[in-house]
Design an enzyme around this catalytic site. Structure first.
Site, PDB file in Angstrom:
ATOM      1  N   PRO A  54       0.791  -1.229   0.000  1.00 40.67           N
ATOM      2  CA  PRO A  54       0.000   0.000   0.000  1.00 40.67           C
ATOM      3  C   PRO A  54       0.829   1.288   0.000  1.00 40.67           C
ATOM      4  CG  PRO A  54      -0.092  -1.093   2.138  1.00 40.67           C
ATOM      5  CD  PRO A  54       0.547  -2.051   1.188  1.00 40.67           C
ATOM      6  N   ASN A  55       0.328   2.228  -0.767  1.00 41.24           N
ATOM      7  CA  ASN A  55       0.860   3.595  -0.866  1.00 41.24           C
ATOM      8  C   ASN A  55       2.141   3.706  -1.698  1.00 41.24           C
ATOM      9  OD1 ASN A  55      -1.169   4.990   0.736  1.00 41.24           O
ATOM     10  ND2 ASN A  55      -0.318   3.840   2.455  1.00 41.24           N
ATOM     11  N   ARG A  59       5.530  12.205  -2.775  1.00 37.88           N
ATOM     12  CA  ARG A  59       5.534  12.688  -1.383  1.00 37.88           C
ATOM     13  C   ARG A  59       6.722  12.076  -0.642  1.00 37.88           C
ATOM     14  NH1 ARG A  59      -0.202  13.318  -0.271  1.00 37.88           N
ATOM     15  NH2 ARG A  59      -0.809  14.921  -1.755  1.00 37.88           N
ATOM     16  N   TYR A  76      11.701   8.221   1.189  1.00 36.48           N
ATOM     17  CA  TYR A  76      11.550   7.131   0.220  1.00 36.48           C
ATOM     18  C   TYR A  76      12.251   7.394  -1.118  1.00 36.48           C
ATOM     19  CZ  TYR A  76       8.082   5.624   3.609  1.00 36.48           C
ATOM     20  OH  TYR A  76       7.460   5.239   4.764  1.00 36.48           O
ATOM     21  N   ASN A  92       7.813  -5.799  -1.334  1.00 39.31           N
ATOM     22  CA  ASN A  92       7.829  -4.723  -0.354  1.00 39.31           C
ATOM     23  C   ASN A  92       6.397  -4.640   0.181  1.00 39.31           C
ATOM     24  OD1 ASN A  92       7.830  -2.481   1.219  1.00 39.31           O
ATOM     25  ND2 ASN A  92       8.919  -1.172  -0.247  1.00 39.31           N
ATOM     26  N   ALA A 150       3.273  -0.975   4.630  1.00 37.04           N
ATOM     27  CA  ALA A 150       2.740  -0.958   6.007  1.00 37.04           C
ATOM     28  C   ALA A 150       2.231  -2.330   6.451  1.00 37.04           C
ATOM     29  CB  ALA A 150       1.635   0.082   6.118  1.00 37.04           C
ATOM     30  N   GLU A 182      12.105 -10.014   1.276  1.00 33.24           N
ATOM     31  CA  GLU A 182      11.382  -8.817   1.717  1.00 33.24           C
ATOM     32  C   GLU A 182      12.303  -7.608   1.580  1.00 33.24           C
ATOM     33  OE1 GLU A 182       9.538  -9.083   5.642  1.00 33.24           O
ATOM     34  OE2 GLU A 182      10.068  -6.981   6.002  1.00 33.24           O
ATOM     35  N   HIS A 215      12.711  -3.167   1.692  1.00 33.88           N
ATOM     36  CA  HIS A 215      12.188  -1.860   2.098  1.00 33.88           C
ATOM     37  C   HIS A 215      13.125  -0.779   1.595  1.00 33.88           C
ATOM     38  CE1 HIS A 215       9.208  -3.659   4.694  1.00 33.88           C
ATOM     39  NE2 HIS A 215      10.150  -4.516   5.066  1.00 33.88           N
ATOM     40  N   ARG A 264      13.769   3.556  12.294  1.00 31.98           N
ATOM     41  CA  ARG A 264      12.585   4.417  12.310  1.00 31.98           C
ATOM     42  C   ARG A 264      11.741   4.125  13.562  1.00 31.98           C
ATOM     43  NH1 ARG A 264       9.708   4.480   6.694  1.00 31.98           N
ATOM     44  NH2 ARG A 264       8.758   6.301   7.699  1.00 31.98           N
TER      45      ARG A 264
HETATM   46  O1  CA2 Z   1      10.644   1.670   3.506  1.00 32.02           O
HETATM   47  C1  CA2 Z   1       9.780   0.998   2.944  1.00 32.02           C
HETATM   48  O2  CA2 Z   1       9.922   0.522   1.814  1.00 32.02           O
HETATM   49  C2  CA2 Z   1       8.430   0.772   3.648  1.00 32.02           C
HETATM   50  O3  CA2 Z   1       7.986  -0.549   3.320  1.00 32.02           O
HETATM   51  C3  CA2 Z   1       7.491   1.820   3.083  1.00 32.02           C
HETATM   52  C4  CA2 Z   1       6.129   1.829   3.762  1.00 32.02           C
HETATM   53  C5  CA2 Z   1       6.260   1.873   5.279  1.00 32.02           C
HETATM   54  O4  CA2 Z   1       4.982   1.730   5.880  1.00 32.02           O
HETATM   55  C6  CA2 Z   1       7.184   0.782   5.804  1.00 32.02           C
HETATM   56  O5  CA2 Z   1       7.294   0.921   7.202  1.00 32.02           O
HETATM   57  C7  CA2 Z   1       8.539   0.873   5.157  1.00 32.02           C
HETATM   58  C8  CA2 Z   1       5.323   3.040   3.313  1.00 32.02           C
HETATM   59  C9  CA2 Z   1       5.167   3.183   1.841  1.00 32.02           C
HETATM   60  C10 CA2 Z   1       4.507   4.488   1.599  1.00 32.02           C
HETATM   61  O6  CA2 Z   1       5.128   5.096   0.506  1.00 32.02           O
HETATM   62  C11 CA2 Z   1       4.884   6.410   0.314  1.00 32.02           C
HETATM   63  C12 CA2 Z   1       5.503   6.973  -0.770  1.00 32.02           C
HETATM   64  C13 CA2 Z   1       5.326   8.288  -1.017  1.00 32.02           C
HETATM   65  C14 CA2 Z   1       4.528   9.069  -0.204  1.00 32.02           C
HETATM   66  C15 CA2 Z   1       3.906   8.503   0.884  1.00 32.02           C
HETATM   67  C16 CA2 Z   1       4.080   7.154   1.140  1.00 32.02           C
END
Ligand code: CA2
Length: 141
Positions: free
Chosen positions: A6-7, A14, A19, A70, A73, A94, A96, A103
């Site tokens: 997700p996301n 963003r 990221y 990946n 969340a 897996e 990230h 974090r």
């Molecule tokens: O660091 C990673 O790849 C994560 O899997 C990214 C997830 C986060 O919940 C994990 O703890 C670590 C979040 C992905 C959200 O990606 C976004 C990208 C741009 C703007 C907002 C969120």
């Protein structure tokens, strides 16, 4: 099979300080380029829905030799994704983008990592590229 949780469709738009500035399409293109070099074929799937990801995992053994995921969340929340991985038994890595261990505490735990070949976190695009190499080398043996 490359799965993005997700996301991750928001990448590049963003929070570039966490990221990076690459879009998901750019990450997938870089993975495709590495796959061509290694001699394997990738398919990509992103979903914001836990159920859709479970469905994709359940269907994977029919078409794929491994999963690069990946879980975003869902890493930290999803017993359903873990159970799906346990049920199919395909090797998976897996990854990230960020280093989840430096974090917030709630990001330190992964429900999937104990079943994974390994977890790679903190290297942005390189987390995915290193993960693909590791999965490919594992399957080559
Ligand atoms: O660091 C990673 O790849 C994560 O899997 C990214 C997830 C986060 O919940 C994990 O703890 C670590 C979040 C992905 C959200 O990606 C976004 C990208 C741009 C703007 C907002 C969120």
């Amino acid at each position: 099979l490359v799965l993005h949780g997700p996301n991750l469709n928001m990448l590049g738009r963003r929070e570039p300080e966490i990221y990076g500035s690459l879009s998901l399409d750019q990450i997938n293109s870089a993975l495709d380029a590495l796959a061509a070099e290694l001699g394997c074929i990738l398919a990509f799937f992103q979903s914001n829905s836990e159920g859709a990801l479970v469905d994709a995992i359940q269907a994977a053994p029919a078409d794929y030799d491994g999963i690069l995921i990946n879980p975003a969340a869902y890493t930290h929340t999803s017993v359903a994704l873990r159970d799906a991985m346990a049920a199919i038994g395909l090797p998976f890595v897996e990854v990230h983008l960020s280093n989840i261990h430096r974090r917030e505490e709630f990001r330190h735990h992964s429900f999937l990592a104990p079943l994974a070949l390994g977890q790679i976190a903190g290297f942005g695009l390189d987390s995915y590229l290193l993960g693909l190499r590791a999965l490919f080398n594992h399957n080559k043996k």
